[in-house]
Scaffold this motif. Sequence first.
Motif, mmCIF file in Angstrom:
data_model
loop_
_atom_site.group_PDB
_atom_site.id
_atom_site.type_symbol
_atom_site.label_atom_id
_atom_site.label_comp_id
_atom_site.label_asym_id
_atom_site.label_seq_id
_atom_site.Cartn_x
_atom_site.Cartn_y
_atom_site.Cartn_z
ATOM 1 N N LEU A 99 12.987 37.727 8.739
ATOM 2 C CA LEU A 99 13.340 38.383 7.479
ATOM 3 C C LEU A 99 12.745 37.670 6.257
ATOM 4 C CD1 LEU A 99 17.089 39.115 8.241
ATOM 5 C CD2 LEU A 99 15.134 40.647 8.513
ATOM 6 N N LEU A 100 12.028 36.569 6.490
ATOM 7 C CA LEU A 100 11.514 35.785 5.378
ATOM 8 C C LEU A 100 10.559 36.589 4.488
ATOM 9 C CD1 LEU A 100 11.410 33.096 3.904
ATOM 10 C CD2 LEU A 100 9.527 32.424 5.425
ATOM 11 N N ALA A 101 9.641 37.333 5.076
ATOM 12 C CA ALA A 101 8.693 38.115 4.271
ATOM 13 C C ALA A 101 9.428 39.103 3.369
ATOM 14 C CB ALA A 101 7.709 38.842 5.179
ATOM 15 N N LYS A 102 10.465 39.730 3.896
ATOM 16 C CA LYS A 102 11.247 40.686 3.105
ATOM 17 C C LYS A 102 11.963 39.966 1.948
ATOM 18 C CE LYS A 102 14.700 44.311 3.629
ATOM 19 N NZ LYS A 102 15.533 45.056 4.555
ATOM 20 N N LYS A 103 12.535 38.784 2.244
ATOM 21 C CA LYS A 103 13.217 38.011 1.206
ATOM 22 C C LYS A 103 12.239 37.562 0.117
ATOM 23 C CE LYS A 103 16.933 36.113 4.044
ATOM 24 N NZ LYS A 103 17.509 34.893 4.628
ATOM 25 N N LEU A 104 11.061 37.115 0.538
ATOM 26 C CA LEU A 104 10.059 36.668 -0.435
ATOM 27 C C LEU A 104 9.569 37.834 -1.295
ATOM 28 C CD1 LEU A 104 7.971 34.136 1.693
ATOM 29 C CD2 LEU A 104 9.665 33.635 -0.069
#
Length: 170
Positions: A99-104
């Motif tokens: 989910l990191l890309a979405k959070k960034l």
Amino acid sequence: NFFNNTHATAELIGKYLVIDDDFKKGTVLNDSIIKKFSENKDITVNKKYHNGFNITTQSMTIINANNPIKLSDTSRGLVRRGHVFWFYTLIEDSLKNPLLAKKLRAEFSGFFNLLLESFVNLRKRYRFDVPQSMQNNLTEWLEGSNPLITFLNEKYIITKSSTDKSVTLQ
């Protein structure tokens, strides 16, 4: 690749930052273009299907590459324009956050504002405050582009003592 496109220089109009990430392993950088972009002097741009005209460039260049790019010019003029960031950390698949890309992406405007603020400060100083680790990275990058430096570092111990009359083999 921006640096191999004869019409791409027209995109420099009003730009202070050029970012390119399309470099293949073993690429030798066209350092004359980097110098041209960052020297604050007139260059001729050639917009597709238009006559050429002159603009004054003041761009800084960021090159994002997975492998070190070779240089044909290791002179002081190019070296003072180079800042090398190595990213040594590899994250194991088991530790990756899907989910990191979405959070960034959700925080992109904040990152972008921070980048712009930092860039304004950089334009005022017109130089980076370069930490020692980056100076070491730059030295390593230059050595990889200069076979003579590599040879000397591998074969000789060079001292700064004025009493030394010869170079000692390692």
